[in-house]
Motif scaffolding. Structure first.
Motif, PDB file in Angstrom:
ATOM      1  N   GLY A  45       0.829  -1.202   0.000  1.00 19.51           N
ATOM      2  CA  GLY A  45       0.000   0.000   0.000  1.00 19.51           C
ATOM      3  C   GLY A  45       0.863   1.251   0.000  1.00 19.51           C
ATOM      4  O   GLY A  45       1.976   1.257   0.518  1.00 19.51           O
ATOM      5  N   GLU A  46       0.319   2.297  -0.587  1.00 25.27           N
ATOM      6  CA  GLU A  46       1.091   3.535  -0.686  1.00 25.27           C
ATOM      7  C   GLU A  46       1.306   4.188   0.673  1.00 25.27           C
ATOM      8  O   GLU A  46       2.270   4.910   0.875  1.00 25.27           O
ATOM      9  CB  GLU A  46       0.450   4.507  -1.674  1.00 25.27           C
ATOM     10  CG  GLU A  46      -0.865   5.096  -1.246  1.00 25.27           C
ATOM     11  CD  GLU A  46      -1.443   6.013  -2.311  1.00 25.27           C
ATOM     12  OE1 GLU A  46      -1.539   7.213  -2.031  1.00 25.27           O
ATOM     13  OE2 GLU A  46      -1.784   5.533  -3.402  1.00 25.27           O
ATOM     14  N   GLU A  47       0.415   3.916   1.638  1.00 25.05           N
ATOM     15  CA  GLU A  47       0.544   4.526   2.969  1.00 25.05           C
ATOM     16  C   GLU A  47       1.884   4.176   3.614  1.00 25.05           C
ATOM     17  O   GLU A  47       2.477   4.989   4.313  1.00 25.05           O
ATOM     18  CB  GLU A  47      -0.587   4.065   3.896  1.00 25.05           C
ATOM     19  CG  GLU A  47      -1.981   4.365   3.397  1.00 25.05           C
ATOM     20  CD  GLU A  47      -2.484   3.340   2.375  1.00 25.05           C
ATOM     21  OE1 GLU A  47      -2.037   2.176   2.397  1.00 25.05           O
ATOM     22  OE2 GLU A  47      -3.297   3.723   1.524  1.00 25.05           O
ATOM     23  N   VAL A  48       2.330   2.951   3.375  1.00 25.57           N
ATOM     24  CA  VAL A  48       3.592   2.493   3.956  1.00 25.57           C
ATOM     25  C   VAL A  48       4.742   3.377   3.475  1.00 25.57           C
ATOM     26  O   VAL A  48       5.592   3.792   4.275  1.00 25.57           O
ATOM     27  CB  VAL A  48       3.850   1.015   3.578  1.00 25.57           C
ATOM     28  CG1 VAL A  48       5.198   0.546   4.068  1.00 25.57           C
ATOM     29  CG2 VAL A  48       2.743   0.127   4.101  1.00 25.57           C
ATOM     30  N   LEU A  49       4.757   3.667   2.199  1.00 27.13           N
ATOM     31  CA  LEU A  49       5.809   4.529   1.651  1.00 27.13           C
ATOM     32  C   LEU A  49       5.610   5.981   2.080  1.00 27.13           C
ATOM     33  O   LEU A  49       6.571   6.683   2.373  1.00 27.13           O
ATOM     34  CB  LEU A  49       5.845   4.433   0.124  1.00 27.13           C
ATOM     35  CG  LEU A  49       6.257   3.080  -0.447  1.00 27.13           C
ATOM     36  CD1 LEU A  49       6.113   3.072  -1.958  1.00 27.13           C
ATOM     37  CD2 LEU A  49       7.680   2.737  -0.044  1.00 27.13           C
ATOM     38  N   ARG A  50       4.366   6.424   2.124  1.00 25.74           N
ATOM     39  CA  ARG A  50       4.076   7.812   2.506  1.00 25.74           C
ATOM     40  C   ARG A  50       4.530   8.093   3.942  1.00 25.74           C
ATOM     41  O   ARG A  50       4.990   9.188   4.238  1.00 25.74           O
ATOM     42  CB  ARG A  50       2.580   8.104   2.357  1.00 25.74           C
ATOM     43  CG  ARG A  50       2.043   7.971   0.933  1.00 25.74           C
ATOM     44  CD  ARG A  50       2.318   9.154   0.036  1.00 25.74           C
ATOM     45  NE  ARG A  50       1.834  10.360   0.655  1.00 25.74           N
ATOM     46  CZ  ARG A  50       2.584  11.461   0.823  1.00 25.74           C
ATOM     47  NH1 ARG A  50       3.819  11.497   0.394  1.00 25.74           N
ATOM     48  NH2 ARG A  50       2.091  12.524   1.403  1.00 25.74           N
ATOM     49  N   GLU A  51       4.406   7.102   4.822  1.00 22.23           N
ATOM     50  CA  GLU A  51       4.844   7.283   6.209  1.00 22.23           C
ATOM     51  C   GLU A  51       6.346   7.531   6.297  1.00 22.23           C
ATOM     52  O   GLU A  51       6.815   8.194   7.212  1.00 22.23           O
ATOM     53  CB  GLU A  51       4.493   6.053   7.046  1.00 22.23           C
ATOM     54  CG  GLU A  51       3.019   5.903   7.328  1.00 22.23           C
ATOM     55  CD  GLU A  51       2.688   4.578   8.003  1.00 22.23           C
ATOM     56  OE1 GLU A  51       3.622   3.809   8.327  1.00 22.23           O
ATOM     57  OE2 GLU A  51       1.489   4.310   8.184  1.00 22.23           O
ATOM     58  N   GLN A  52       7.096   6.990   5.363  1.00 22.45           N
ATOM     59  CA  GLN A  52       8.556   7.105   5.368  1.00 22.45           C
ATOM     60  C   GLN A  52       9.061   8.248   4.486  1.00 22.45           C
ATOM     61  O   GLN A  52      10.257   8.520   4.455  1.00 22.45           O
ATOM     62  CB  GLN A  52       9.175   5.790   4.879  1.00 22.45           C
ATOM     63  CG  GLN A  52       8.748   4.571   5.659  1.00 22.45           C
ATOM     64  CD  GLN A  52       9.168   4.608   7.103  1.00 22.45           C
ATOM     65  OE1 GLN A  52      10.252   5.087   7.437  1.00 22.45           O
ATOM     66  NE2 GLN A  52       8.315   4.133   7.982  1.00 22.45           N
ATOM     67  N   ALA A  53       8.159   8.893   3.761  1.00 26.72           N
ATOM     68  CA  ALA A  53       8.534   9.917   2.781  1.00 26.72           C
ATOM     69  C   ALA A  53       9.404  11.007   3.391  1.00 26.72           C
ATOM     70  O   ALA A  53       9.120  11.521   4.468  1.00 26.72           O
ATOM     71  CB  ALA A  53       7.282  10.537   2.169  1.00 26.72           C
ATOM     72  N   GLY A  54      10.466  11.326   2.689  1.00 24.23           N
ATOM     73  CA  GLY A  54      11.364  12.387   3.113  1.00 24.23           C
ATOM     74  C   GLY A  54      12.307  11.996   4.230  1.00 24.23           C
ATOM     75  O   GLY A  54      13.009  12.838   4.776  1.00 24.23           O
ATOM     76  N   GLY A  55      12.348  10.709   4.563  1.00 25.16           N
ATOM     77  CA  GLY A  55      13.200  10.293   5.671  1.00 25.16           C
ATOM     78  C   GLY A  55      13.832   8.929   5.460  1.00 25.16           C
ATOM     79  O   GLY A  55      13.799   8.361   4.372  1.00 25.16           O
ATOM     80  N   ASP A  56      14.399   8.420   6.546  1.00 26.92           N
ATOM     81  CA  ASP A  56      15.117   7.152   6.516  1.00 26.92           C
ATOM     82  C   ASP A  56      14.142   5.989   6.686  1.00 26.92           C
ATOM     83  O   ASP A  56      13.495   5.856   7.721  1.00 26.92           O
ATOM     84  CB  ASP A  56      16.161   7.128   7.628  1.00 26.92           C
ATOM     85  CG  ASP A  56      17.029   5.885   7.586  1.00 26.92           C
ATOM     86  OD1 ASP A  56      17.128   5.259   6.517  1.00 26.92           O
ATOM     87  OD2 ASP A  56      17.621   5.543   8.628  1.00 26.92           O
ATOM     88  N   ALA A  57      14.043   5.147   5.674  1.00 28.01           N
ATOM     89  CA  ALA A  57      13.141   3.992   5.693  1.00 28.01           C
ATOM     90  C   ALA A  57      13.902   2.681   5.846  1.00 28.01           C
ATOM     91  O   ALA A  57      13.337   1.614   5.668  1.00 28.01           O
ATOM     92  CB  ALA A  57      12.321   3.974   4.404  1.00 28.01           C
ATOM     93  N   THR A  58      15.168   2.752   6.200  1.00 25.21           N
ATOM     94  CA  THR A  58      16.014   1.559   6.270  1.00 25.21           C
ATOM     95  C   THR A  58      15.428   0.500   7.192  1.00 25.21           C
ATOM     96  O   THR A  58      15.268  -0.661   6.801  1.00 25.21           O
ATOM     97  CB  THR A  58      17.446   1.919   6.731  1.00 25.21           C
ATOM     98  OG1 THR A  58      17.991   2.881   5.831  1.00 25.21           O
ATOM     99  CG2 THR A  58      18.333   0.691   6.766  1.00 25.21           C
TER     100      THR A  58
END
Length: 133
Positions: A45-58
């Motif tokens: 889902g796009e929400e997962v990526l949106r939560e990490q947007a602009g930051g560290d998703a490692t």
């Protein structure tokens, strides 16, 4: 990978600004990815990526255990690297006793709990089947 002279570096402030539907960037292991066009296709889902947007998703990326295919697909979205001078700003959070315990499997969950479940299932089976030896 390419030599550092041909790698495009982005400052953390530049990446932090890319957190909208129009432009969504994330950082994974100091690499910068433009996932804007992938938002709607993301299996989680796009929400997962949106939560990490602009930051560290490692941490989120690694915790999910992405397949080799997913990692290969991500390489196609890589647009550069986090500037070396900004890497300390996203360094791993300091570990405490609580996070260490939470993150490491324990002898209880790996050995004792399955053994207890097996014993209960065996006992229930004997009761239900009428085997009272």
């Amino acid at each position: 990978m390419e030599d550092t002279e041909s790698v495009k570096f982005f400052r953390l402030s530049q990446i932090e600004e890319q957190n909208s539907f129009k432009s969504t960037w994330i950082i994974i292991n100091n690499s910068v990815y433009d996932v804007t066009k992938f938002l709607e296709e993301h299996p989680g889902g796009e929400e997962v990526l949106r939560e990490q947007a602009g930051g560290d998703a490692t941490e989120s990326f690694e915790d999910v255990g992405h397949s080799n295919d997913a990692r290969e697909m991500a390489r196609g979205m890589m647009i550069g690297e986090l500037h070396p001078d900004d890497r300390h700003k996203i360094s791993a959070k300091e570990e405490s006793y609580v996070t260490t315990l939470k993150d490491e499997p324990s002898w209880f969950s790996n050995l004792l709990l399955p053994a207890l479940i097996a014993a209960v299932v065996t006992l229930l089976y004997r009761i239900v089947s009428g085997d009272s030896e």
